[in-house]
Design an enzyme around this catalytic site. Sequence first.
Site, PDB file in Angstrom:
ATOM      1  N   GLY A 158       3.158   2.188  10.561  1.00  0.00           N
ATOM      2  CA  GLY A 158       4.076   3.400  10.456  1.00  0.00           C
ATOM      3  C   GLY A 158       4.933   3.505  11.871  1.00  0.00           C
ATOM      4  N   SER A 209       3.874  -2.280  10.074  1.00  0.00           N
ATOM      5  CA  SER A 209       5.519  -2.400  10.635  1.00  0.00           C
ATOM      6  C   SER A 209       6.021  -3.521  10.102  1.00  0.00           C
ATOM      7  CB  SER A 209       5.739  -1.927  11.861  1.00  0.00           C
ATOM      8  OG  SER A 209       5.215  -0.757  12.199  1.00  0.00           O
ATOM      9  N   ASN A 216       0.750  -1.143  -0.024  1.00  0.00           N
ATOM     10  CA  ASN A 216      -0.090  -0.109  -0.063  1.00  0.00           C
ATOM     11  C   ASN A 216       0.895   1.304   0.135  1.00  0.00           C
ATOM     12  OD1 ASN A 216      -1.894   1.993   0.622  1.00  0.00           O
ATOM     13  ND2 ASN A 216      -2.357   1.231   2.553  1.00  0.00           N
ATOM     14  N   TRP A 217       0.905   1.767  -1.186  1.00  0.00           N
ATOM     15  CA  TRP A 217       1.958   2.996  -1.244  1.00  0.00           C
ATOM     16  C   TRP A 217       1.332   4.304  -0.592  1.00  0.00           C
ATOM     17  CZ3 TRP A 217       4.584   3.355  -6.835  1.00  0.00           C
ATOM     18  CH2 TRP A 217       5.435   2.387  -6.877  1.00  0.00           C
ATOM     19  N   LYS A 218      -0.208   4.237  -0.076  1.00  0.00           N
ATOM     20  CA  LYS A 218      -0.685   5.461   0.499  1.00  0.00           C
ATOM     21  C   LYS A 218      -0.465   6.606  -0.485  1.00  0.00           C
ATOM     22  CE  LYS A 218      -0.069   3.023   4.897  1.00  0.00           C
ATOM     23  NZ  LYS A 218       0.220   3.229   6.242  1.00  0.00           N
ATOM     24  N   HIS A 254      -9.306   0.961   5.190  1.00  0.00           N
ATOM     25  CA  HIS A 254      -8.136   1.112   5.845  1.00  0.00           C
ATOM     26  C   HIS A 254      -8.332   2.332   7.250  1.00  0.00           C
ATOM     27  CE1 HIS A 254      -4.062   2.376   6.743  1.00  0.00           C
ATOM     28  NE2 HIS A 254      -3.571   1.304   6.087  1.00  0.00           N
ATOM     29  N   GLU A 298      -6.646   4.663   8.246  1.00  0.00           N
ATOM     30  CA  GLU A 298      -6.657   5.996   7.766  1.00  0.00           C
ATOM     31  C   GLU A 298      -7.622   6.591   7.088  1.00  0.00           C
ATOM     32  OE1 GLU A 298      -2.589   5.493   5.744  1.00  0.00           O
ATOM     33  OE2 GLU A 298      -1.824   4.797   7.556  1.00  0.00           O
ATOM     34  N   GLU A 324      -4.874  -4.807  10.719  1.00  0.00           N
ATOM     35  CA  GLU A 324      -3.771  -3.712  11.022  1.00  0.00           C
ATOM     36  C   GLU A 324      -3.995  -3.122  12.370  1.00  0.00           C
ATOM     37  OE1 GLU A 324      -1.901  -2.767   6.808  1.00  0.00           O
ATOM     38  OE2 GLU A 324      -3.599  -1.517   7.027  1.00  0.00           O
TER      39      GLU A 324
HETATM   40  P1  13P Z   1       3.296   0.430   7.372  1.00  0.00           P
HETATM   41  O1  13P Z   1       4.013  -0.872   6.963  1.00  0.00           O
HETATM   42  O2  13P Z   1       4.282   1.534   6.917  1.00  0.00           O
HETATM   43  O3  13P Z   1       3.423   0.374   8.919  1.00  0.00           O
HETATM   44  O4  13P Z   1       1.779   0.731   7.099  1.00  0.00           O
HETATM   45  C1  13P Z   1       1.078  -0.365   7.244  1.00  0.00           C
HETATM   46  C2  13P Z   1      -0.284  -0.073   6.468  1.00  0.00           C
HETATM   47  O5  13P Z   1      -1.092   0.677   6.923  1.00  0.00           O
HETATM   48  C3  13P Z   1      -0.545  -0.902   5.239  1.00  0.00           C
HETATM   49  O6  13P Z   1      -1.876  -0.442   4.784  1.00  0.00           O
END
Ligand code: 13P
Length: 249
Positions: free
Chosen positions: A173, A212, A11-13, A97, A99, A167
């Site tokens: 992150g 992570s 997931n590149w966000k 997600h 976020e 997650e």
């Molecule tokens: P990280 O791997 O950067 O912790 O992010 C996880 C994530 O939110 C994937 O959707």
Amino acid sequence: MKQSVKLIAGNWKMNGLSASLQEAKALQDSLNDSPVAVRVALCPPATLVAQMAWTLKGGTVAVGGQDCHTEASGAFTGSIAASMLADAGARLVIVGHSERRAGFGETDADVSAKAEAALAAGLEPIICVGETLEQRQAGDAVAVVSAQVMGSLPTSLSGQAFAVAYEPVWAIGTGLTPTLDQIEEVHAAVRAAMVERLGEGGRTAPILYGGSVKPSNAAEILAVAEVGGALVGGASLKAEDFLGIIRAA
Ligand code: 13P
């Protein structure tokens, strides 16, 4: 129990410009040279979906979106319909997600409607759930995540290709990860909730772990019971890091 093939999704966000497509190309080139037994997907920002699908055409790395609207079309300025992602070459889409739940107020009902929209467009939804640090510290992680699964999975998923991603919000992150026992406990609860919600149709879809994940911890996490893959943020941006995770699976 029958296990589906593991899915490692990146997931590149909100990261990535057209120059970043070289990372996708490097990833595919490496997998061409030395294939793996897992499914691999990259979910770039919507602006790159079509270009990435073109770049990876004919390859094994699937492209996914990061979100879609609940409706098929209409007056929703700035939003993207699942059919548009499919038309651009996506085969999967992340929905719910944390976020988006936290930053855009998405509820379980919204996430369920998005998963339905994804299915209607022929996309494989990756439905995300996860507890906050406060919820974990209050001892509510299993209850919170189970309730999210019950509320976010439409019954129409039964018999369709989909995945659930666990997650923990506090692990995203941050470099922090739950213990392997904690991951196993929540994944078992997610599976139980999937079966309660979907019956037999909830038994085989993979449950991804996200938060992570990096090359150094991927092997031990991916070996935990009921961990059917990973949803990877930061470590999916560079082909080398992402390959380290894929090859650990
Ligand atoms: P990280 O791997 O950067 O912790 O992010 C996880 C994530 O939110 C994937 O959707």
